[in-house]
Design an enzyme around this catalytic site. Structure first.
Site, PDB file in Angstrom:
ATOM      1  N   GLU B 186       0.723  -1.224   0.074  1.00 24.32           N
ATOM      2  CA  GLU B 186      -0.026  -0.084  -0.230  1.00 24.32           C
ATOM      3  C   GLU B 186       0.564   1.720  -0.176  1.00 24.32           C
ATOM      4  O   GLU B 186       0.576   2.526  -0.802  1.00 24.32           O
ATOM      5  CB  GLU B 186      -0.781  -0.185   0.940  1.00 24.32           C
ATOM      6  CG  GLU B 186      -2.135  -1.057   0.997  1.00 24.32           C
ATOM      7  CD  GLU B 186      -3.163  -0.373  -0.227  1.00 24.32           C
ATOM      8  OE1 GLU B 186      -3.296   0.827  -0.686  1.00 24.32           O
ATOM      9  OE2 GLU B 186      -4.125  -1.202  -0.103  1.00 24.32           O
ATOM     10  N   GLU B 189       2.261   1.708  -3.713  1.00 23.38           N
ATOM     11  CA  GLU B 189       0.774   2.025  -4.153  1.00 23.38           C
ATOM     12  C   GLU B 189       0.764   3.607  -4.580  1.00 23.38           C
ATOM     13  O   GLU B 189       0.767   4.253  -4.938  1.00 23.38           O
ATOM     14  CB  GLU B 189       0.080   1.464  -4.366  1.00 23.38           C
ATOM     15  CG  GLU B 189       0.125  -0.230  -5.109  1.00 23.38           C
ATOM     16  CD  GLU B 189      -1.198  -1.336  -4.507  1.00 23.38           C
ATOM     17  OE1 GLU B 189      -1.067  -2.231  -4.863  1.00 23.38           O
ATOM     18  OE2 GLU B 189      -1.709  -0.350  -4.423  1.00 23.38           O
TER      19      GLU B 189
END
Lengths: 311, 311
Positions: B186, B189
């Protein structure tokens, strides 16, 4: 994510952007009529903060053809409005609509006992709808008395049936139940022993749960408040207090590196050689009821701590 | 819990206890015939360790009336055999069978994209079938650099859209993903920053997740391995390194006792004033792939530790 809208399906004319304020019976009647010569009516839907819409169907029977016509014009309208995800919650008694909704290109998102939720993604861009719930959550109770005897059980059903393996009491959380509560409840149910929560000793994350789901297991250190065992007859074949050394000699805890580590960590935590995670209830403006935060409180004390509180 | 049986629906004559070894097309043809004068055929099913049976339907079209007749006689037979839970997995292209299965007294257990699972409990005793998955699992990344600047983002969509609130990167686990991996992914990203996992600082358990599910959120302490931000344009409105004091001054972290506590604990863990949970991969004879066990390794060292390993 969608708001969990409470609205039932009501029908509004295409020429009228406002929701018709009709009672359920009225709106259902209007829908049935729409399968005739009349122009199909839009489905009424709740909007969410992610540019999505949710349609909830009420409990009155619906005409399939009329519903499909309404769905088709509604999808066109939502596409014009730049809507993205479309959610349709179909209660069990409308199961006859499910094949029609699937024919429109929807797929299943999740189901609970009395309904199935179907979804559709309007834009050409990749679908970013959130996934269905992904985990089951289990709890175990490590309950040791002052004689270093562990509270252990043998299960009647499941993979350990008839194996003679002694294990700590375990189970799955109930819906809405907190982790520390679940551990106390499972120990009480299986053995009749009252306990209080001390710490989370460790957490196992695995991916072998049923239905291709994952599992998170919280190993809770609990302090016994009573000592007379009353075994649960339906699920438990045997229960006793067992010297920890005898328990540890079982092959399950010697040959299996995962179970050996869990046992080592629990004993170290029990003996205060290392510190587990305490539990505190904390309010947040974004949640309806307090969350519980689990952490090491060695340096961060908290008046809300649930650890060792007698309930 | 059921084994996830791979068998398709095949039809065996009532007079013959063994499964007919027919290919799918053959068996489906036989089922269709059963809607005529012939005696209904039993559904073939996998048995599990909990005295349950699972029927999986293949992809060939089925005649609804023939299927219902077979289901009825099969339920009688299973009742005679002392079976308890009955699971029927209905793929999307057999959605026309769903209303009929519900009419037989079944209810929804869960659904995934391409199928719905329906269940029934034969005995008079209370149903002990396991619940559907109950939790979504989220991860957050607490990434601080040597200048005590925290890696923070503003989100484009959702409840914080346009609020100006800076938050740590967060997201939901992918199916089968480990917690420490999900946190690293996460952060990468949303911000382009490479990190390595250090510890779980704390865990929040709440019950306000969508669809009446609960949420477990793992706050992971991560060490940055790169520093140039490349923001994810699709979901993130802004990303930066922000002095921790400036971050902490936001009302979300001052007025909200939950978020204030999470922040305090993360800073204490980062500063080594308290110890979070490390992560180790451990094999177990009962699991296909290693589980990850999260615990305080202050006194319990482990060569398998994933903490601080550069991936």
């Amino acid at each position: 994510m969608t708001d969990s809208g409470k609205q039932s399906l009501v029908i509004v004319p295409l020429s009228n952007g406002e929701s018709a304020e009709m009672e359920n019976g009225m709106s259902e009647a209007a829908l049935t009529e729409s399968s005739g010569q009349q122009e199909p009516k839009l489905l009424d839907a709740c909007e969410d903060k992610y540019d999505g819409v949710t349609v909830e169907l009420g409990n009155v029977p619906l005409d399939v053809d009329g519903f499909v016509s309404s769905l088709t014009v509604s999808l066109s309208k939502w596409a014009q409005q730049g809507k993205k995800g479309v959610w349709i919650k179909v209660p069990k008694n409308h199961a006859n609509l499910v094949p029609a909704v699937i024919d429109e290109g929807f797929w299943y998102h999740h189901a609970e006992r009395d309904y199935v939720m179907l979804v559709y993604w309007i834009p050409k861009s990749p679908c970013t709808l959130p996934a269905n719930a992904s985990h089951q959550v289990g709890v175990g109770g490590f309950v040791m008395n002052d004689n270093r005897e562990l509270l252990v059980v043998q299960e009647k059903d499941g993979p350990y049936r008839g194996s003679g393996i002694w294990k700590w009491p375990t189970g799955l959380l109930h819906q809405g139940e907190d982790i520390f509560e679940g551990a106390i409840r499972e120990v009480k149910e299986e053995t009749g022993i009252d306990t209080e929560f001390v710490e989370v000793g460790g957490i196992r994350h695995s991916h072998d749960a049923p239905f291709e789901k994952s599992d998170i297991f919280f190993m809770c250190i609990l302090r016994p408040l009573s000592f007379d065992i009353k075994m649960q007859e339906s699920e438990i074949a045997a229960a006793r207090w067992m010297p920890i050394e005898e328990f540890a000699r079982q092959p399950r805890y010697q040959a299996n590196e995962l179970y050996k580590k869990i046992l080592d960590v629990c004993i170290a935590t029990f003996e205060k050689r290392c510190k587990g995670f305490c539990a505190v209830k904390l309010a947040s403006s974004s949640a309806k009821r307090p969350s519980v935060f689990y952490y090491n409180d060695q340096e961060v004390n908290d008046a809300n701590s649930l650890n060792g509180a007698v309930r």
